[in-house]
Scaffold this active site. Sequence first.
Site, PDB file in Angstrom:
ATOM      1  N   ARG A 129      81.059  46.941  63.257  1.00 51.43           N
ATOM      2  CA  ARG A 129      80.612  48.266  62.775  1.00 51.43           C
ATOM      3  C   ARG A 129      81.108  48.586  61.370  1.00 51.43           C
ATOM      4  O   ARG A 129      81.223  49.742  60.981  1.00 51.43           O
ATOM      5  CB  ARG A 129      81.032  49.377  63.727  1.00 51.43           C
ATOM      6  N   LYS A 151      73.077  48.988  48.123  1.00 48.98           N
ATOM      7  CA  LYS A 151      71.887  48.553  48.866  1.00 48.98           C
ATOM      8  C   LYS A 151      72.139  47.141  49.382  1.00 48.98           C
ATOM      9  O   LYS A 151      72.530  46.260  48.612  1.00 48.98           O
ATOM     10  CB  LYS A 151      70.653  48.543  47.959  1.00 48.98           C
ATOM     11  N   GLU A 193      66.917  44.007  33.019  1.00 54.96           N
ATOM     12  CA  GLU A 193      67.510  45.141  33.745  1.00 54.96           C
ATOM     13  C   GLU A 193      68.530  45.878  32.865  1.00 54.96           C
ATOM     14  O   GLU A 193      68.755  47.064  33.038  1.00 54.96           O
ATOM     15  CB  GLU A 193      68.160  44.672  35.055  1.00 54.96           C
ATOM     16  N   LYS A 234      74.289  53.179  36.153  1.00 54.37           N
ATOM     17  CA  LYS A 234      73.895  53.062  37.562  1.00 54.37           C
ATOM     18  C   LYS A 234      74.788  53.934  38.437  1.00 54.37           C
ATOM     19  O   LYS A 234      74.309  54.613  39.355  1.00 54.37           O
ATOM     20  CB  LYS A 234      73.927  51.602  38.026  1.00 54.37           C
ATOM     21  N   GLU A 244      68.550  57.311  47.689  1.00 59.92           N
ATOM     22  CA  GLU A 244      67.222  57.294  47.070  1.00 59.92           C
ATOM     23  C   GLU A 244      66.253  58.298  47.684  1.00 59.92           C
ATOM     24  O   GLU A 244      65.172  57.958  48.149  1.00 59.92           O
ATOM     25  CB  GLU A 244      66.611  55.879  47.095  1.00 59.92           C
ATOM     26  N   ARG A 248      67.323  58.294  42.162  1.00 62.04           N
ATOM     27  CA  ARG A 248      67.616  56.848  42.207  1.00 62.04           C
ATOM     28  C   ARG A 248      66.346  56.025  41.985  1.00 62.04           C
ATOM     29  O   ARG A 248      66.397  54.904  41.500  1.00 62.04           O
ATOM     30  CB  ARG A 248      68.300  56.465  43.528  1.00 62.04           C
ATOM     31  N   ASN A 252      63.645  52.111  39.459  1.00 60.40           N
ATOM     32  CA  ASN A 252      62.459  51.270  39.673  1.00 60.40           C
ATOM     33  C   ASN A 252      61.549  51.206  38.451  1.00 60.40           C
ATOM     34  O   ASN A 252      60.426  50.712  38.544  1.00 60.40           O
ATOM     35  CB  ASN A 252      61.645  51.786  40.871  1.00 60.40           C
ATOM     36  N   HIS A 255      59.198  48.358  37.923  1.00 60.17           N
ATOM     37  CA  HIS A 255      59.183  47.569  39.151  1.00 60.17           C
ATOM     38  C   HIS A 255      57.861  47.671  39.917  1.00 60.17           C
ATOM     39  O   HIS A 255      57.525  46.764  40.662  1.00 60.17           O
ATOM     40  CB  HIS A 255      60.343  47.980  40.070  1.00 60.17           C
ATOM     41  N   HIS A 259      56.413  44.284  40.667  1.00 62.46           N
ATOM     42  CA  HIS A 259      56.262  43.733  42.022  1.00 62.46           C
ATOM     43  C   HIS A 259      54.845  43.228  42.256  1.00 62.46           C
ATOM     44  O   HIS A 259      54.634  42.222  42.928  1.00 62.46           O
ATOM     45  CB  HIS A 259      56.604  44.794  43.077  1.00 62.46           C
ATOM     46  N   HIS A 274      61.997  37.591  38.899  1.00 63.66           N
ATOM     47  CA  HIS A 274      61.988  39.047  39.048  1.00 63.66           C
ATOM     48  C   HIS A 274      62.204  39.782  37.715  1.00 63.66           C
ATOM     49  O   HIS A 274      61.444  40.682  37.355  1.00 63.66           O
ATOM     50  CB  HIS A 274      63.038  39.461  40.078  1.00 63.66           C
TER      51      HIS A 274
HETATM   52  N1  GLY Z   1      68.063  48.187  42.382  1.00 63.28           N
HETATM   53  C1  GLY Z   1      67.673  49.520  42.584  1.00 63.28           C
HETATM   54  C2  GLY Z   1      68.689  50.347  43.275  1.00 63.28           C
HETATM   55  O1  GLY Z   1      69.812  49.934  43.466  1.00 63.28           O
HETATM   56  O2  GLY Z   1      68.387  51.457  43.656  1.00 63.28           O
END
Ligand code: GLY
Length: 376
Positions: A129, A151, A193, A234, A244, A248, A252, A255, A259, A274
């Site tokens: 957990r 993430k 990025e 960030k 998000e 957040r 993107n 992106h 994508h 990418h």
């Molecule tokens: N890579 C996008 C984020 O971390 O929200």
Amino acid sequence: MQEIGEVNAVTVPVGLGERAYDILIGPGLIARAGTEIAGRLPGTRAAIVTDENVAAVHLDTFQAALAAAGIESVAVRLKPGERSKSFESLERTVDAILEAKLERRDAVIALGGGVVGDLAGFAAGVVRRGMNFVQVPTSLLAQVDSSVGGKTGINTPRGKNLVGVFYQPRLVLADTEVLDTLPLREFRAGYAEVAKYGLINRPDFFAWLEANWEEIFSGGAARTEAIAECCRAKAEIVEKDERETGDRALLNLGHTFGHALEAATGYDGARLVHGEAVAVGMVLAHKFSARMNLASPDDSARVEAHLSAVGLPTRPNQIPGGLADAATLLSFIAQDKKVTRGALTFILTRGIGQSFIAKDVPGSEVLAFLEDVLRQ
Ligand code: GLY
């Protein structure tokens, strides 16, 4: 600059209350990893999750650094590449952690790029957990993006990153010297990025990148400072919107178009990786914003000129092997998770460093734009 022993490193704090953590950025941090980790997690043991390529270059040094600080470790070596973000690799990793009898207060350490970090973070988040988690990112993309913000996850045959948890690390160690061993193409892709943060909301940073990108590529203080500024950017966004539900999504930028281009190449990294897709996608986002009279065409020309100068692709017709038509690209965009009831959500811009979330972009405008772009 903060002194850490004989190594100059910059510390960027991520302010998430009781889950707050530091990102350390600088040269030589792999060799000092044991001291840094033991100082924050006294008495810890560790499972290092890495891939075969990273292991060949860095694992011995890393394990020796842990051992010198009294940290016993086992290592899980995954096959390099996106396919390792799978249930199968997760099961293998979880089993290795349990076989080593690690406890909740022990650490799962990701030593590698985004794939390793996403998988190891997910394992850390679910075994017992939630165990301690440390990120040691070894690619530029992972240092400026995926290792920060919590993430984690894996892919399923139904799509990328569909299974995972938000799970913050206890520490991120970004050793800027390990980037010297990256292939140029991979470093450039990560640089897309880096530029993204300037384009989202840091126009002065974008101007600084235009002047200093060559020094970032060659290493030294400019590289450390660029990575630190990306981590600050960030951290600021993640502190406001960890899960998000709002801003957040600005991360993107580039992106949604990107994508679609990756999907159109069947995620074939030989044709498009990418970061390259993000570079083309950011130029398209700026061009589309100009077409919608939101921004000046001079801004998209400036973005294109900079990304081109560093050697990144900026136009779909630079992607080798031929692309699908505009309607197919639009269908990939519509399948993307950013669609709500037919209206498309894009990150658009009012100029350099003035990006915003646009929720009601008409598909017909995007289609006409893509038709024009593919003709060029
Ligand atoms: N890579 C996008 C984020 O971390 O929200």
